[in-house]
Structure formats: C-alpha cells, structure tokens
Design a protein around this motif. Sequence first.
Motif, PDB file in Angstrom:
ATOM      1  N   ARG A 160       0.993  -1.172  -0.053  1.00 38.61           N
ATOM      2  CA  ARG A 160      -0.183  -0.013   0.071  1.00 38.61           C
ATOM      3  C   ARG A 160       0.648   1.433   0.017  1.00 38.61           C
ATOM      4  NH1 ARG A 160      -4.608  -1.693   4.451  1.00 38.61           N
ATOM      5  NH2 ARG A 160      -5.756  -3.066   3.081  1.00 38.61           N
ATOM      6  N   ARG A 161       1.854   1.292   0.937  1.00 40.23           N
ATOM      7  CA  ARG A 161       2.603   2.433   0.881  1.00 40.23           C
ATOM      8  C   ARG A 161       3.546   2.850  -0.610  1.00 40.23           C
ATOM      9  NH1 ARG A 161       3.988   0.416   5.967  1.00 40.23           N
ATOM     10  NH2 ARG A 161       5.761  -0.602   5.391  1.00 40.23           N
ATOM     11  N   ARG A 165       2.542   6.014  -2.850  1.00 42.93           N
ATOM     12  CA  ARG A 165       3.640   6.954  -2.551  1.00 42.93           C
ATOM     13  C   ARG A 165       3.858   7.740  -3.973  1.00 42.93           C
ATOM     14  NH1 ARG A 165       9.253   5.010  -0.269  1.00 42.93           N
ATOM     15  NH2 ARG A 165       9.379   3.989  -2.319  1.00 42.93           N
TER      16      ARG A 165
END
Length: 223
Positions: A160-161, A165
């Motif tokens: 997810r990061r 990002r």
Amino acid sequence: MSSDFEGYEQDFAVLTAEITNKIARVPRLPPDEKKQVVANVEKQLEEAKELLEQMDLEVREIPPQSRGMYSNRMRSYKQEMGKLETDFRAHLLDNTERLERSSRRLEAGYQIAVETEQIGQEMLENLSHDREKIQRARERLRETDANLGKSSRVLTGMLRRISSRPFSGPHTVPWEPSPCCTRGVPAHLPTRPIIQNRILIVLLAIVLVITILTAITFSVRRH
C-alpha cells in the motif's frame, strides 16, 4: 477258636460298612470336612487290615479238616478289602484331578486378567501420548497462523505504501523522444520510476504468495 473268628468277622463287617459309606460321601463334602473324613477312612482301612491279620491267624489255628470253610471266607474278606482300597484311591484321585482342573482354570483366569490389565494400561499410555502430540500440533498451527497473519499485514502495508507514494525528485526524468522518432509516438509515456514501482509491487506480491504457501506446507507436514 471259632467264636474269636466270628467276633472278628462282625467287627470287620461293621468297619467295612462304615468305610463304604464314608467313601461314597467324600466327593460331596466341603474341603475342610473332606480332609477329616479321608483321614478317618485311612485309619479305618488300617484297622480293617489288622482284623484280617487276626482272622488269618485264627484260621491257621483251626484243624485242617475244618479249615476249608474259614479259608474261603477269608478270601472273600480279602477281596472285599482290596475293593475298598481301590474305590478309596479312585475317589481320592478323582477329587485331586478336580482340584487340579479348578486350580488350572483359576490360574488361566488370573493370567487373562493380568494381560487385560497390561493391555488397558498400554492403551491409556498411547492415548495420553497421542493427546500430547495433538496438542503440540495445534499449538504449532496457532503459531503458524499468527506468523502468517503478521507477515500478510506487513507485506500488505508495504504494498500500500509503495502504490500510494508519488515518485518525484532528481530520478524522475520524463522520456523525451529524439526528433527523428517523434512521428507516431504518444505525447505522454510512463516514466521509468513508475515501471520500477510496478515491478516492485509484483515482486512483493510474489514474495507474499510464496511465504504464505511455504508456511502452509510446513504446518501441514508438521501436523
């Protein structure tokens, strides 16, 4: 002389009648009373033998011309004495065989009881051991499930990061086509960092799947 012989005859008849009666009762008597009766019969048999010896001595004292009748009676008494001893031994042997058979049955029953107890004890021990193995397997499964959950959460957070990002900075360089290759080429193409980002996501997903499959295989084999 003949009166003494007849007296011995009467004693012998009474004694042999008692012996015959007691021999017939022996098989039906309880153990304690049976021992007493057997001992009494043995004593009476000895007394009967002594009476026969006394009667035999009396016959020898009788004159030869009158001895034949008494000799025939003595042979009959001796045959009767032999029959009593045979019956007595037969009853004793039969009783002994019954006792031995009963003793063998008791020993066999005791042996079966001991073997059954041993088998039951072994079964209980095996069940206890199997229960411990099952408990350990359940604990390992719970540990594996916890590790899988933790690994899944960590990798999911990383994905997810990475996917959320934005990529910017000195390494974000848009692709600029050369003047000779501008014809037919789209105006906007993905940059290299975006492609690298997608490759990294795919690799992390593969690592996540491999980790989960490995943990599941290890848990199944240990179980």
